[in-house]
Design a protein around this motif. Structure first.
Motif, PDB file in Angstrom:
ATOM      1  N   THR A  67     -37.173  12.502  62.794  1.00 62.61           N
ATOM      2  CA  THR A  67     -36.470  13.191  63.892  1.00 62.61           C
ATOM      3  C   THR A  67     -37.133  14.527  64.230  1.00 62.61           C
ATOM      4  OG1 THR A  67     -34.912  14.254  62.366  1.00 62.61           O
ATOM      5  CG2 THR A  67     -34.274  12.117  63.285  1.00 62.61           C
ATOM      6  N   VAL A  68     -37.917  15.049  63.309  1.00 65.82           N
ATOM      7  CA  VAL A  68     -38.647  16.290  63.560  1.00 65.82           C
ATOM      8  C   VAL A  68     -39.558  16.150  64.781  1.00 65.82           C
ATOM      9  CG1 VAL A  68     -40.385  17.848  62.599  1.00 65.82           C
ATOM     10  CG2 VAL A  68     -38.530  17.014  61.139  1.00 65.82           C
ATOM     11  N   ASN A  69     -40.084  14.961  64.985  1.00 71.39           N
ATOM     12  CA  ASN A  69     -41.061  14.749  66.047  1.00 71.39           C
ATOM     13  C   ASN A  69     -40.467  14.779  67.448  1.00 71.39           C
ATOM     14  OD1 ASN A  69     -43.176  14.431  64.174  1.00 71.39           O
ATOM     15  ND2 ASN A  69     -42.577  12.297  63.818  1.00 71.39           N
ATOM     16  N   ARG A  70     -39.163  14.929  67.559  1.00 71.20           N
ATOM     17  CA  ARG A  70     -38.534  15.032  68.871  1.00 71.20           C
ATOM     18  C   ARG A  70     -38.804  16.396  69.521  1.00 71.20           C
ATOM     19  NH1 ARG A  70     -32.520  12.832  67.132  1.00 71.20           N
ATOM     20  NH2 ARG A  70     -33.145  10.712  66.495  1.00 71.20           N
ATOM     21  N   TYR A  71     -39.279  17.331  68.734  1.00 70.99           N
ATOM     22  CA  TYR A  71     -39.449  18.698  69.224  1.00 70.99           C
ATOM     23  C   TYR A  71     -40.931  19.074  69.276  1.00 70.99           C
ATOM     24  CZ  TYR A  71     -34.456  18.957  68.282  1.00 70.99           C
ATOM     25  OH  TYR A  71     -33.092  18.713  68.267  1.00 70.99           O
ATOM     26  N   LYS A  72     -41.258  19.925  70.243  1.00 63.61           N
ATOM     27  CA  LYS A  72     -42.637  20.383  70.388  1.00 63.61           C
ATOM     28  C   LYS A  72     -42.990  21.421  69.330  1.00 63.61           C
ATOM     29  CE  LYS A  72     -42.855  19.643  75.406  1.00 63.61           C
ATOM     30  NZ  LYS A  72     -43.030  20.304  76.733  1.00 63.61           N
ATOM     31  N   TYR A  73     -42.028  22.297  69.028  1.00 69.29           N
ATOM     32  CA  TYR A  73     -42.272  23.372  68.051  1.00 69.29           C
ATOM     33  C   TYR A  73     -41.281  23.199  66.906  1.00 69.29           C
ATOM     34  CZ  TYR A  73     -43.433  28.040  66.294  1.00 69.29           C
ATOM     35  OH  TYR A  73     -43.857  29.099  65.524  1.00 69.29           O
ATOM     36  N   LYS A  74     -41.796  22.919  65.722  1.00 67.29           N
ATOM     37  CA  LYS A  74     -40.974  22.516  64.596  1.00 67.29           C
ATOM     38  C   LYS A  74     -40.954  23.619  63.529  1.00 67.29           C
ATOM     39  CE  LYS A  74     -43.167  18.085  65.520  1.00 67.29           C
ATOM     40  NZ  LYS A  74     -44.092  18.730  66.502  1.00 67.29           N
ATOM     41  N   ILE A  75     -39.753  23.991  63.086  1.00 68.04           N
ATOM     42  CA  ILE A  75     -39.606  25.045  62.077  1.00 68.04           C
ATOM     43  C   ILE A  75     -38.890  24.473  60.858  1.00 68.04           C
ATOM     44  CG2 ILE A  75     -38.726  27.350  61.577  1.00 68.04           C
ATOM     45  CD1 ILE A  75     -38.651  27.876  64.588  1.00 68.04           C
ATOM     46  N   ALA A  76     -39.464  24.675  59.680  1.00 70.19           N
ATOM     47  CA  ALA A  76     -38.855  24.227  58.418  1.00 70.19           C
ATOM     48  C   ALA A  76     -38.184  25.405  57.728  1.00 70.19           C
ATOM     49  CB  ALA A  76     -39.913  23.622  57.501  1.00 70.19           C
ATOM     50  N   LEU A  77     -36.981  25.173  57.238  1.00 72.02           N
ATOM     51  CA  LEU A  77     -36.243  26.183  56.467  1.00 72.02           C
ATOM     52  C   LEU A  77     -35.996  25.632  55.067  1.00 72.02           C
ATOM     53  CD1 LEU A  77     -33.466  27.193  59.079  1.00 72.02           C
ATOM     54  CD2 LEU A  77     -35.816  28.011  58.931  1.00 72.02           C
TER      55      LEU A  77
END
Length: 402
Positions: A67-77
């Protein structure tokens, strides 16, 4: 309270053994027709049902890694307990760099957000006339439990936000400050526990998704093993890393007059003691629903005691950072906590009293064995189910008639 499902049941695997029903701290589970059912309005997301299920019928809910790939800019916390999953880790930059190599564009440590919360809490205790002892709200399972069952303790709750929410807001501010549009940004917490899923999936959170440590671990480890020299990304030090296991938050306050308890039975015991004013001399109470704290979460892979040992070793290699915040309002909840009485029998007080009398009458005629064979966790819960209109009865009493 929003109806969010932190755990779900795979019915074909459930054998109706009642282990989960007996373990649930809010009596949120019944066994009907040989299968467990979950009353989600009572679920605090502690994950105890997952841990005790012998057939693996209970599963935690979380977002899949793709589901991370749905976004252009991905941030991990990443949460602090993630660091305890790796053997011989002496530098958290390996984890943070590994996450970027997995495809995240940026990382923001929940451990650093935890240090911001520690600083804000210190100021709250020192300057704002806090009602002591202050109860930490960092464990959402404990927070939900108090809101449901311990209305008189709500005034003792810390007003601080979840560290994950603080990390999400700070990460979002940094990304938007670089000119990236909000709709292009995906903020994902990597968590160890179903209670965090419950909390962060509610309306108003800045978090876009919640990933499990279990699913992230192996692809992350694969990337970490390729790193010769990690990027310099970390901001958190010993205090933030300490939040990954029990006593870590309390130690971060620099306060000796605290109590720390972990494990849901111990948490309930402390809350019962506090409700009877037996802990009035303390300044701070840190409670974690999971054994050993967040390292004991059901979404982790590693043995919690080993993970706690690894975090203790990692702290030796971490800096003595001490963050100081100026405005604690940036780290507090938007509105005061309110009781969520999911156990009331009726919204009308008169009707509720009549139903309670009926419950007591039925209960007085039950054997008091609390055997669970009726599909309710105890005889009082069965009496309440009958008064609520459910077609259930005591198996023991039925056997006596034959």
């Amino acid at each position: 309270m929003d109806t969010v499902k932190p755990v779900y049941l795979e019915s074909d695997k459930c054998n109706g053994c009642v282990n989960c029903m007996k373990r649930c701290p809010t009596e949120a589970i019944r066994v009907r027709n040989g299968k467990a059912t979950i009353m989600y309005d009572r679920c605090v997301g502690c994950g105890e049902c997952v841990k005790v299920c012998p057939t693996g019928a209970k599963k935690e809910s979380y977002d899949k890694l793709e589901t991370v790939n749905r976004y252009k800019y991905k941030i991990a916390l990443p949460c602090p307990s993630l660091y305890g999953q790796f053997n011989n880790l002496t530098d958290t930059d390996y984890v943070l760099t590994g996450l970027k190599r997995m495809g995240f564009d940026a990382v923001y440590e929940v451990a650093y957000a935890s240090e911001l919360i520690s600083s804000a809490t210190r100021r709250y205790i020192r300057e704002y006339g806090a009602k002591k002892p202050i109860i930490s709200t960092a464990c959402p399972a404990v927070l939900n439990l108090i809101l449901m069952r311990y209305e008189h303790l709500i005034e003792h709750l810390s007003p601080m936000l979840q560290p994950e929410e603080v990390a999400a807001r700070e990460a979002l501010k940094e990304a938007e400050g670089r000119g990236i549009k909000r709709e292009d940004i995906g903020i994902f917490v990597i968590t160890q526990c179903a209670a965090k899923v419950l909390q962060l999936k509610r309306n108003g959170s800045s978090v876009d998704g919640v990933l499990s440590v279990k699913e992230v671990y192996f692809p992350l480890l694969n990337e970490m093993n390729k790193i010769a020299e990690p990027e310099k990304l970390k901001k958190a030090g010993k205090i933030g890393i300490s939040w990954g296991s029990s006593t870590g938050e309390a130690i971060g306050l620099g306060c000796d007059n605290y109590l720390s308890a972990d494990g849901i039975e111990n948490v309930i015991g402390v809350l019962n003691e506090m409700e009877h004013d037996k802990l009035a001399g303390l300044d701070f109470i840190e409670l974690n629903a999971c054994s050993s704290g967040c390292v004991g979460g059901s979404l982790n892979l590693e043995n919690p005691f080993l993970a706690r040992t690894r975090l203790r070793q990692l702290r030796k290699h971490s800096a003595d950072t001490k963050v100081e915040v100026e405005d604690i309002n940036l780290y507090t909840v938007d509105k005061p906590y309110e009781s969520v009485n999911v156990f009331r029998l009726d919204d009308n007080r008169i009707e509720a009293m009549k139903k309670m009398i009926a419950v007591q009458d039925i209960y007085s005629r039950l054997p008091g064995m609390n055997c669970g064979s009726c599909g309710a966790p105890n005889c009082m819960a069965l009496a309440e189910d009958i008064v609520r209109g459910l077609k259930v009865s005591c198996k023991y009493k039925e056997a006596e008639k034959k």
